[in-house]
Design a protein around this motif. Structure first.
Motif, PDB file in Angstrom:
ATOM      1  N   MET A 180       6.437 -31.774  -0.712  1.00 31.06           N
ATOM      2  CA  MET A 180       6.860 -30.928  -1.825  1.00 31.06           C
ATOM      3  C   MET A 180       5.671 -30.316  -2.551  1.00 31.06           C
ATOM      4  O   MET A 180       5.716 -29.166  -2.997  1.00 31.06           O
ATOM      5  CB  MET A 180       7.697 -31.751  -2.806  1.00 31.06           C
ATOM      6  N   GLY A 181       4.585 -31.084  -2.681  1.00 33.91           N
ATOM      7  CA  GLY A 181       3.392 -30.552  -3.334  1.00 33.91           C
ATOM      8  C   GLY A 181       2.848 -29.335  -2.618  1.00 33.91           C
ATOM      9  O   GLY A 181       2.381 -28.378  -3.235  1.00 33.91           O
ATOM     10  N   ARG A 182       2.922 -29.353  -1.303  1.00 37.52           N
ATOM     11  CA  ARG A 182       2.485 -28.209  -0.511  1.00 37.52           C
ATOM     12  C   ARG A 182       3.441 -27.023  -0.681  1.00 37.52           C
ATOM     13  O   ARG A 182       3.019 -25.875  -0.786  1.00 37.52           O
ATOM     14  CB  ARG A 182       2.431 -28.632   0.961  1.00 37.52           C
ATOM     15  N   LEU A 183       4.737 -27.311  -0.751  1.00 35.06           N
ATOM     16  CA  LEU A 183       5.728 -26.238  -0.791  1.00 35.06           C
ATOM     17  C   LEU A 183       5.737 -25.499  -2.116  1.00 35.06           C
ATOM     18  O   LEU A 183       6.126 -24.325  -2.165  1.00 35.06           O
ATOM     19  CB  LEU A 183       7.112 -26.815  -0.497  1.00 35.06           C
ATOM     20  N   ARG A 184       5.335 -26.158  -3.194  1.00 34.54           N
ATOM     21  CA  ARG A 184       5.351 -25.482  -4.495  1.00 34.54           C
ATOM     22  C   ARG A 184       4.405 -24.287  -4.518  1.00 34.54           C
ATOM     23  O   ARG A 184       4.641 -23.315  -5.229  1.00 34.54           O
ATOM     24  CB  ARG A 184       5.014 -26.479  -5.604  1.00 34.54           C
ATOM     25  N   SER A 185       3.330 -24.364  -3.758  1.00 36.83           N
ATOM     26  CA  SER A 185       2.426 -23.214  -3.719  1.00 36.83           C
ATOM     27  C   SER A 185       3.092 -22.028  -3.039  1.00 36.83           C
ATOM     28  O   SER A 185       2.859 -20.878  -3.412  1.00 36.83           O
ATOM     29  CB  SER A 185       1.119 -23.575  -3.000  1.00 36.83           C
ATOM     30  N   ASP A 186       3.948 -22.288  -2.041  1.00 32.82           N
ATOM     31  CA  ASP A 186       4.685 -21.196  -1.394  1.00 32.82           C
ATOM     32  C   ASP A 186       5.543 -20.460  -2.423  1.00 32.82           C
ATOM     33  O   ASP A 186       5.599 -19.223  -2.442  1.00 32.82           O
ATOM     34  CB  ASP A 186       5.596 -21.744  -0.289  1.00 32.82           C
ATOM     35  N   VAL A 187       6.225 -21.222  -3.278  1.00 29.71           N
ATOM     36  CA  VAL A 187       7.093 -20.607  -4.276  1.00 29.71           C
ATOM     37  C   VAL A 187       6.277 -19.861  -5.324  1.00 29.71           C
ATOM     38  O   VAL A 187       6.674 -18.794  -5.799  1.00 29.71           O
ATOM     39  CB  VAL A 187       7.991 -21.673  -4.943  1.00 29.71           C
ATOM     40  N   ALA A 188       5.111 -20.391  -5.681  1.00 37.04           N
ATOM     41  CA  ALA A 188       4.252 -19.695  -6.636  1.00 37.04           C
ATOM     42  C   ALA A 188       3.820 -18.341  -6.077  1.00 37.04           C
ATOM     43  O   ALA A 188       3.775 -17.341  -6.804  1.00 37.04           O
ATOM     44  CB  ALA A 188       3.038 -20.555  -6.970  1.00 37.04           C
ATOM     45  N   TRP A 189       3.503 -18.296  -4.787  1.00 38.89           N
ATOM     46  CA  TRP A 189       3.147 -17.015  -4.162  1.00 38.89           C
ATOM     47  C   TRP A 189       4.338 -16.050  -4.165  1.00 38.89           C
ATOM     48  O   TRP A 189       4.177 -14.846  -4.397  1.00 38.89           O
ATOM     49  CB  TRP A 189       2.666 -17.249  -2.730  1.00 38.89           C
ATOM     50  N   ILE A 190       5.539 -16.573  -3.902  1.00 39.87           N
ATOM     51  CA  ILE A 190       6.731 -15.722  -3.949  1.00 39.87           C
ATOM     52  C   ILE A 190       6.930 -15.172  -5.357  1.00 39.87           C
ATOM     53  O   ILE A 190       7.251 -13.993  -5.547  1.00 39.87           O
ATOM     54  CB  ILE A 190       7.967 -16.513  -3.473  1.00 39.87           C
ATOM     55  N   ALA A 191       6.717 -16.016  -6.377  1.00 38.68           N
ATOM     56  CA  ALA A 191       6.861 -15.574  -7.767  1.00 38.68           C
ATOM     57  C   ALA A 191       5.843 -14.486  -8.104  1.00 38.68           C
ATOM     58  O   ALA A 191       6.127 -13.583  -8.900  1.00 38.68           O
ATOM     59  CB  ALA A 191       6.705 -16.759  -8.714  1.00 38.68           C
ATOM     60  N   ALA A 192       4.653 -14.571  -7.532  1.00 41.46           N
ATOM     61  CA  ALA A 192       3.648 -13.529  -7.758  1.00 41.46           C
ATOM     62  C   ALA A 192       4.040 -12.230  -7.059  1.00 41.46           C
ATOM     63  O   ALA A 192       3.935 -11.138  -7.630  1.00 41.46           O
ATOM     64  CB  ALA A 192       2.285 -14.010  -7.263  1.00 41.46           C
ATOM     65  N   GLY A 193       4.523 -12.328  -5.815  1.00 38.19           N
ATOM     66  CA  GLY A 193       4.948 -11.133  -5.091  1.00 38.19           C
ATOM     67  C   GLY A 193       6.126 -10.454  -5.740  1.00 38.19           C
ATOM     68  O   GLY A 193       6.210  -9.213  -5.779  1.00 38.19           O
TER      69      GLY A 193
END
Length: 401
Positions: free
Chosen positions: A256-269
């Motif tokens: 989950m710690g790794r996946l949160r960065s994916d969502v942060a990138w989506i939020a930036a895009g």
């Protein structure tokens, strides 16, 4: 004296906050070329489909059909370590979300959620068996963790059970909000072992006996992304279907710690897409005999949006650098998800304000970003949960109850 803005530049490029330009400086030529090809494909084959997909709450097969052949989980010419880097996958998510958040989410369900679960949780043999097929979409999957009664409290509340008898496991329980489940070949189901009380993960065929799915309807966010409620009634799978490196919640938290960065990138895009849409609109729309782009209040809102995008992209880029160096913590990814998703809400709302009454129409794009920001704000760790993870890191004292 002012310099006329180059109309060929996307708004995000004005301040150097364009993912493709960052890719040119921070990735290999092959990596930058892969993302440029992704952007061309999104513009030509995906963007024309997204408004109807949102209106009808369906994900056209042509979208993944256009993206899968690009081989974006292992682009030609890229070193494996670069293709698997958080920076590359993050920039990929940014470019996808700038077009549409549902498209980014459905792609990330395969490339991030499902693939990361296998790669971080599977044995060497399991990774070798499944990962190549996951990369080319010939084996698709869904991440089945959340339950109807357990979202934020899933760590202690997970109620789905797995009982072992010899070399076989029997799984019973319910899952909810499982993205892409209806089209998946397999479900990565997290269940609590009746033997030791620890959380395990099992690769369950979607069409296995005892598995039933019901699509969740009535959503006002991420409408094209199909989410399902899953019921598992004495579903039987062999021990070989259990991911061998997931033996406790600690192992799940690592994923989950790794996946949160994916969502942060989506939020930036998402923010970049909202900014681009708002600028397009105000340059074309006239009120009181002049373009909206020339009004002071409009420019102030656009400036705030640009600031949010710039800060968010810097935030997630630094997070990916830490992750790729192996020096990040759960607090790092939680802070990024918390802060960038909060900014996404503000940026999308400003875009909708700028477009006025037309801001609720799909044809101007900001409506999609505005609605989808609400889902991104909540999934893969709510604002409150990620805040408490950060607070625990700052104080050394847990406020979880």
């Amino acid at each position: 004296m002012t310099t006329p803005r180059d109309p060929a530049l996307a708004p995000s490029e004005v301040f150097g906050i364009d993912a493709l330009r960052i890719a040119e400086t921070m990735l290999s030529p092959a990596g930058a070329a892969a993302l440029a090809e992704l952007q061309r494909t999104l513009d030509s084959a995906v963007r024309p489909l997204v408004n109807e997909a949102w209106e009808t709450a369906t994900m056209p097969p042509g979208i993944i059909g256009a993206l899968a052949p690009l081989g974006l989980m292992a682009p030609d010419g890229m070193r494996p370590e670069e293709a698997d880097s958080t920076l590359f996958s993050g920039l990929r998510n940014f470019v996808l979300a700038r077009t549409d958040v549902s498209v980014a989410t459905v792609y990330n369900a395969q490339s991030g959620l499902f693939r990361s679960t296998v790669r971080l949780g599977g044995s060497d043999e399991q990774i070798a068996r499944w990962d190549p097929a996951i990369r080319d979409f010939s084996f698709t999957g869904a991440f089945a963790l959340t339950e109807p009664e357990h979202g934020s409290d899933i760590a202690g509340g997970l109620a789905t059970t797995a009982t072992r008898t010899g070399d076989e496991w029997r799984i019973s329980g319910r899952k909810r909000w499982i993205g892409g489940a209806g089209a998946a070949d397999a479900l990565a189901v997290f269940a609590r072992s009746a033997e030791d009380g620890e959380v395990k993960c099992f690769m369950v065929p979607r069409d296995a006996a005892g598995v039933s799915l019901e699509t969740i309807t009535g959503k006002v966010s991420l409408r094209p992304m199909q989410n399902a409620e899953i019921t598992l009634s004495d579903v039987r799978v062999p021990e070989s279907a259990r991911l061998q490196r997931i033996d406790s919640w600690r192992d799940v938290a690592r994923i989950m710690g790794r996946l949160r960065s994916d969502v942060a990138w989506i939020a930036a895009g998402l923010q970049s897409g909202a900014l681009d849409a708002a600028v397009r609109y105000v340059r074309e729309r006239e009120q009181f005999g002049r373009p909206l782009a020339g009004f002071q209040l409009i420019q102030e809102k656009l400036a705030r949006m640009a600031g949010n995008v710039t800060a968010s992209l810097a935030f997630v880029t630094r997070l990916s650098q830490l992750q790729d160096a192996g020096t990040f913590t759960d607090e790092n990814s939680s802070l990024a998800k918390m802060w960038v998703a909060l900014r996404a809400r503000e940026t999308a709302a400003l875009g909708r304000e700028i477009v006025g009454g037309n801001g609720i129409l799909l044809e101007h794009d900001v409506a999609r970003f505005f609605a989808d920001a609400e889902a991104v704000y909540s999934y893969e760790g709510t604002h409150e949960v990620t805040s408490l993870i950060v607070g625990r890191g700052l104080t050394g004292v847990s406020a979880f109850t």
